[in-house]
Write a protein that holds these residues in place. Structure first.
Motif, PDB file in Angstrom:
ATOM      1  N   PHE A 252       0.858  -1.177   0.000  1.00 49.26           N
ATOM      2  CA  PHE A 252       0.000   0.000   0.000  1.00 49.26           C
ATOM      3  C   PHE A 252       0.898   1.231   0.000  1.00 49.26           C
ATOM      4  CE2 PHE A 252      -2.147   3.396   2.368  1.00 49.26           C
ATOM      5  CZ  PHE A 252      -3.345   3.498   1.679  1.00 49.26           C
ATOM      6  N   GLY A 253       0.879   1.985  -1.101  1.00 53.97           N
ATOM      7  CA  GLY A 253       1.728   3.167  -1.190  1.00 53.97           C
ATOM      8  C   GLY A 253       3.203   2.867  -1.022  1.00 53.97           C
ATOM      9  N   GLY A 254       3.642   1.733  -1.553  1.00 52.59           N
ATOM     10  CA  GLY A 254       5.044   1.369  -1.469  1.00 52.59           C
ATOM     11  C   GLY A 254       5.459   0.755  -0.142  1.00 52.59           C
ATOM     12  N   ARG A 255       4.504   0.550   0.770  1.00 55.59           N
ATOM     13  CA  ARG A 255       4.809  -0.036   2.077  1.00 55.59           C
ATOM     14  C   ARG A 255       4.046  -1.345   2.252  1.00 55.59           C
ATOM     15  NH1 ARG A 255       2.869   5.211   5.190  1.00 55.59           N
ATOM     16  NH2 ARG A 255       1.515   5.148   3.356  1.00 55.59           N
ATOM     17  N   ASP A 256       4.675  -2.282   2.943  1.00 48.06           N
ATOM     18  CA  ASP A 256       4.018  -3.545   3.266  1.00 48.06           C
ATOM     19  C   ASP A 256       3.272  -3.372   4.589  1.00 48.06           C
ATOM     20  OD1 ASP A 256       3.196  -6.113   3.798  1.00 48.06           O
ATOM     21  OD2 ASP A 256       5.208  -7.000   3.799  1.00 48.06           O
TER      22      ASP A 256
END
Length: 347
Positions: A89-93
């Motif tokens: 999500f948005g480059g984050r896990d």
């Protein structure tokens, strides 16, 4: 192909797709015990696009709500343990975030509408206070500014006499109005992703239609992506863009809503559609799916639906089925998919 590779394939965007992915879940696997031989959620993969609605469908106990709570970071660990997988999500896990990072996301970039607003709203605080609290937490506004934003949100969700409702307590509102307050709270910080867990189950049919229409209108205006959890296929037909059918902790079929409704390819999905009442004179008894979901310790090694499936054989009980691509983004985890072709060949 192993299960992890299969999960990545299932979650991958369609070739040539230009849609903006908001959330991509790959091979999500969870248990509530270190020693459990079988996982409660097993290899779940799906994706949600900006401005689109994914409906997670299935009977009670299939893992829909547990999946949503894991995405929100609301499962206590222990006992919950994520065995493998990720949720980008948005480059984050989401599964790798710290508790502080999860708290910064919740109610801000990701928000959730729960099933029963009366148990989700705090009876000791006014509606205005509860909406403003989340606004101040994430947007650092003054009390006066947050109260003005809370009023604006009540107006957006079409609560009559919104200004006078700011100082009302939850018990002073009807069920439909309380659910509108929950929607206002969830959308107050303009989240990129909204998770709605059975948001209309406790409401009568007329109010249910109003709430669904409201969510859809706001979603169109803001571009918010949504995961809608439900067992009501009528709701799915009305609001979904994409459908993922869950059974016993696995996704057994997923695809565009028209594909799933017009050409279901998993025996469980077909069974769900066969059990829907229709208008007009009843012709015989409603179809049912024989048996019940087995307890986790008795789940077969292969397809978890195989003990109840009329087409199952020894392979179904022993081997996890593949999930072939049957149409544009349409997959069914069944050894016999596509059903018309393979079952026809057996006749």
């Amino acid at each position: 192909m192993n299960e992890s590779a299969l999960a990545r394939e299932q979650a991958a965007p369609a070739p040539g797709s230009s849609s903006e992915l908001v959330l991509q879940v790959e091979d999500f696997t969870l248990s509530f015990s270190e020693t459990a031989e079988k996982n409660l959620i097993d290899g779940v993969s799906f994706q949600v696009e900006r401005g689109k609605t994914l409906c997670l469908v299935g009977e009670s106990g299939c893992g829909k709500s547990v999946t949503s709570l894991a995405l929100m970071g609301l499962l206590a660990s222990p006992p919950a343990r994520i065995r493998r997988g990720r949720a980008m999500f948005g480059g984050r896990d989401l599964f790798a975030l710290s508790e502080r990072e999860k708290a910064d996301l919740r109610g801000n970039e990701i928000a959730m509408i729960f099933q029963e607003p009366m148990t989700s709203l705090n009876p000791a605080f006014t509606i205005g206070h509860q909406i403003a609290e989340g606004i101040m937490r994430h947007r650092h506004l003054s009390k006066a500014e947050a109260r003005a934003e809370a009023l604006k949100m009540l107006q957006i969700v079409r609560i009559p006499a919104a200004e006078s409702r700011l100082d009302a307590y939850p018990h002073q509102l009807s069920g439909g109005m309380r659910q509108r307050v929950m929607i206002a709270m969830a959308l107050a910080n303009r989240p990129k992703l909204l998770i709605a867990d059975e948001p209309t189950t406790a409401l009568d049919v007329t109010i249910q239609a109003q709430i669904l229409n409201l969510i859809r209108q706001i979603q169109e205006e803001t571009g918010t992506a949504m995961i809608l959890i439900t067992h009501d296929l009528g709701v799915v037909a009305e609001v979904a863009d994409h459908v993922a059918v869950m059974y016993a902790g696995r996704i057994v079929e997923q695809g565009p809503v028209d594909e799933i409704f017009n050409d279901p390819q998993h025996p469980y999905t077909i069974g769900l559609f066969g059990s829907i009442p229709t208008l007009g004179r009843r012709q015989g008894r409603l179809a049912t799916i024989k048996g019940s979901v087995p307890p986790l310790e008795l789940m077969p090694k292969g397809c978890r639906f195989s003990p109840r499936c009329p087409f199952s054989d020894s392979r179904c009980h022993e081997q996890v089925p593949p999930s072939p691509l049957l149409g544009p983004n349409h997959r069914a985890a069944c050894w016999y998919a596509p059903l018309e072709q393979k079952l026809g060949a057996l006749q």
